[in-house]
Scaffold this motif. Structure first.
Motif, PDB file in Angstrom:
ATOM      1  N   ALA A  88       0.114  13.001   0.846  1.00 47.82           N
ATOM      2  CA  ALA A  88       2.134  13.123   0.425  1.00 47.82           C
ATOM      3  C   ALA A  88       2.134  14.161  -0.697  1.00 47.82           C
ATOM      4  O   ALA A  88       3.459  14.650  -0.082  1.00 47.82           O
ATOM      5  CB  ALA A  88       2.451  11.497   0.078  1.00 47.82           C
ATOM      6  N   GLN A 135      -6.061   8.602  -0.808  1.00 53.66           N
ATOM      7  CA  GLN A 135      -5.693   9.859   0.490  1.00 53.66           C
ATOM      8  C   GLN A 135      -4.138  10.216   1.016  1.00 53.66           C
ATOM      9  O   GLN A 135      -4.089  11.062   0.847  1.00 53.66           O
ATOM     10  CB  GLN A 135      -6.470   9.398   1.689  1.00 53.66           C
ATOM     11  CG  GLN A 135      -6.661  10.422   3.107  1.00 53.66           C
ATOM     12  CD  GLN A 135      -7.195  10.066   4.169  1.00 53.66           C
ATOM     13  OE1 GLN A 135      -7.875   8.947   4.414  1.00 53.66           O
ATOM     14  NE2 GLN A 135      -7.851  11.663   5.006  1.00 53.66           N
ATOM     15  N   GLN A 136      -4.055   8.966   0.808  1.00 52.55           N
ATOM     16  CA  GLN A 136      -2.269   8.973   0.832  1.00 52.55           C
ATOM     17  C   GLN A 136      -1.547   9.521  -0.399  1.00 52.55           C
ATOM     18  O   GLN A 136      -0.377  10.367   0.797  1.00 52.55           O
ATOM     19  CB  GLN A 136      -1.300   7.959   1.497  1.00 52.55           C
ATOM     20  CG  GLN A 136      -0.127   7.360   1.449  1.00 52.55           C
ATOM     21  CD  GLN A 136      -0.178   5.521   1.612  1.00 52.55           C
ATOM     22  OE1 GLN A 136       0.087   5.543   2.207  1.00 52.55           O
ATOM     23  NE2 GLN A 136       0.359   5.175   0.274  1.00 52.55           N
ATOM     24  N   GLU A 150      -8.586   4.652   0.809  1.00 55.19           N
ATOM     25  CA  GLU A 150      -7.093   5.033   2.222  1.00 55.19           C
ATOM     26  C   GLU A 150      -5.572   5.268   1.342  1.00 55.19           C
ATOM     27  O   GLU A 150      -5.331   6.048   1.639  1.00 55.19           O
ATOM     28  CB  GLU A 150      -6.929   3.427   3.136  1.00 55.19           C
ATOM     29  CG  GLU A 150      -6.499   2.956   2.165  1.00 55.19           C
ATOM     30  CD  GLU A 150      -7.232   1.743   2.148  1.00 55.19           C
ATOM     31  OE1 GLU A 150      -7.468   0.425   0.715  1.00 55.19           O
ATOM     32  OE2 GLU A 150      -8.273   2.274   0.986  1.00 55.19           O
ATOM     33  N   ILE A 151      -5.212   4.738   0.274  1.00 54.88           N
ATOM     34  CA  ILE A 151      -4.083   4.579  -1.069  1.00 54.88           C
ATOM     35  C   ILE A 151      -4.604   6.475  -1.472  1.00 54.88           C
ATOM     36  O   ILE A 151      -3.209   7.212  -1.429  1.00 54.88           O
ATOM     37  CB  ILE A 151      -3.979   3.921  -1.848  1.00 54.88           C
ATOM     38  CG1 ILE A 151      -3.814   2.568  -1.246  1.00 54.88           C
ATOM     39  CG2 ILE A 151      -2.865   4.533  -3.018  1.00 54.88           C
ATOM     40  CD1 ILE A 151      -3.541   1.328  -1.589  1.00 54.88           C
ATOM     41  N   SER A 180       0.634  -1.480  -0.196  1.00 49.75           N
ATOM     42  CA  SER A 180       0.358  -0.234  -0.309  1.00 49.75           C
ATOM     43  C   SER A 180       1.045   1.467  -0.066  1.00 49.75           C
ATOM     44  O   SER A 180      -0.103   2.477   0.055  1.00 49.75           O
ATOM     45  CB  SER A 180      -1.055   0.079   1.210  1.00 49.75           C
ATOM     46  OG  SER A 180      -0.179   0.007   2.524  1.00 49.75           O
ATOM     47  N   GLU A 181       2.389   0.967   0.829  1.00 51.00           N
ATOM     48  CA  GLU A 181       2.931   2.760   0.620  1.00 51.00           C
ATOM     49  C   GLU A 181       3.770   3.112  -0.979  1.00 51.00           C
ATOM     50  O   GLU A 181       3.588   2.158  -1.912  1.00 51.00           O
ATOM     51  CB  GLU A 181       4.886   1.501   1.154  1.00 51.00           C
ATOM     52  CG  GLU A 181       4.201   1.493   2.759  1.00 51.00           C
ATOM     53  CD  GLU A 181       3.103   2.389   3.403  1.00 51.00           C
ATOM     54  OE1 GLU A 181       3.671   4.304   3.578  1.00 51.00           O
ATOM     55  OE2 GLU A 181       2.702   2.111   3.882  1.00 51.00           O
TER      56      GLU A 181
END
Length: 215
Positions: free
Chosen positions: A136, A131-132, A128-129, A85-86
């Motif tokens: 960033a 949003q991440q 969620e990804i 997910s990163e």
């Protein structure tokens, strides 16, 4: 009918997803592949509507396979379904042409909704990804993950090295010379400030760039 190809090196994962999709009207799993090479070959021969693609697999892996499918099979839409997910993985795969990105924590309903959305021409990234990535980019925190500095090719070679692939094997699978692979490798070491493959693997684990197989 939406024809789907499942790509994952774990048979149990493919079986589970197939059972989910078999219960949905209008969906058909038309093939399964356990490597990126098999996925590319299947798409060139059968042209499925959707590919559910894992990232971390033996051989060329999901990143290179996605790139090849997007280049050679423009009608096929790839949705990445992975543990990773990163960033930079979500950003990289969307940049090279993927239409969706989900993690394996997604529920059956989200997987089905993502496939339907992508089939109609939309792009789908797990909330969620998304949003991440947005946070960033907004805050300029991309530099916190050193792997964000790697190119697509360097990222692919990193995945293969951390899988234990030798330089000559990587060269053969990516149609490069061993000298070129080593050039990418040493450039990657410089960018990440690591001294070798073991340090690279430890760094990748620390930043959640690779999965650790239980088996």
């Amino acid at each position: 009918m939406i024809n789907v190809l499942l790509v994952d090196d774990h048979e149990l994962v493919r079986t589970g997803i197939k059972r989910i999709l078999d219960d949905v009207r209008g969906f058909k799993v038309v093939g399964e592949a356990k490597t990126g090479e098999e996925a590319v070959q299947f798409c060139r021969q059968n042209n499925p509507d959707i590919v559910l693609m894992d990232m971390n697999m033996p051989g060329i892996g999901g990143l290179e396979a996605t790139k090849k499918i997007c280049r050679f099979c423009p009608d096929v839409k790839v949705i990445v379904l992975t543990m990773q997910s990163e960033d930079p993985f979500p950003s990289k795969v969307m940049q090279i042409g993927a239409h969706g990105y989900l993690t394996k924590s997604a529920g059956p309903e989200e997987v089905v909704n993502a496939i339907r959305a992508v089939k109609t021409g939309q792009r789908y990234i797990a909330p969620e990804i998304a949003q991440q990535i947005a946070l960033a980019q907004f805050s300029g925190r991309n530099d916190e993950n050193p792997f964000a500095s790697l190119s697509d090719r360097e990222l692919q070679i990193m995945l293969m090295i951390t899988k234990g692939e030798k330089v000559q094997t990587i060269a053969d699978q990516l149609n490069l010379s061993s000298k070129t692979v080593n050039s990418y490798r040493y450039r990657m070491f410089e960018k990440l400030n690591v001294g070798g493959d073991v340090e690279l693997t430890h760094l990748a684990i620390r930043h959640k760039m690779i999965e650790i197989d239980a088996d």
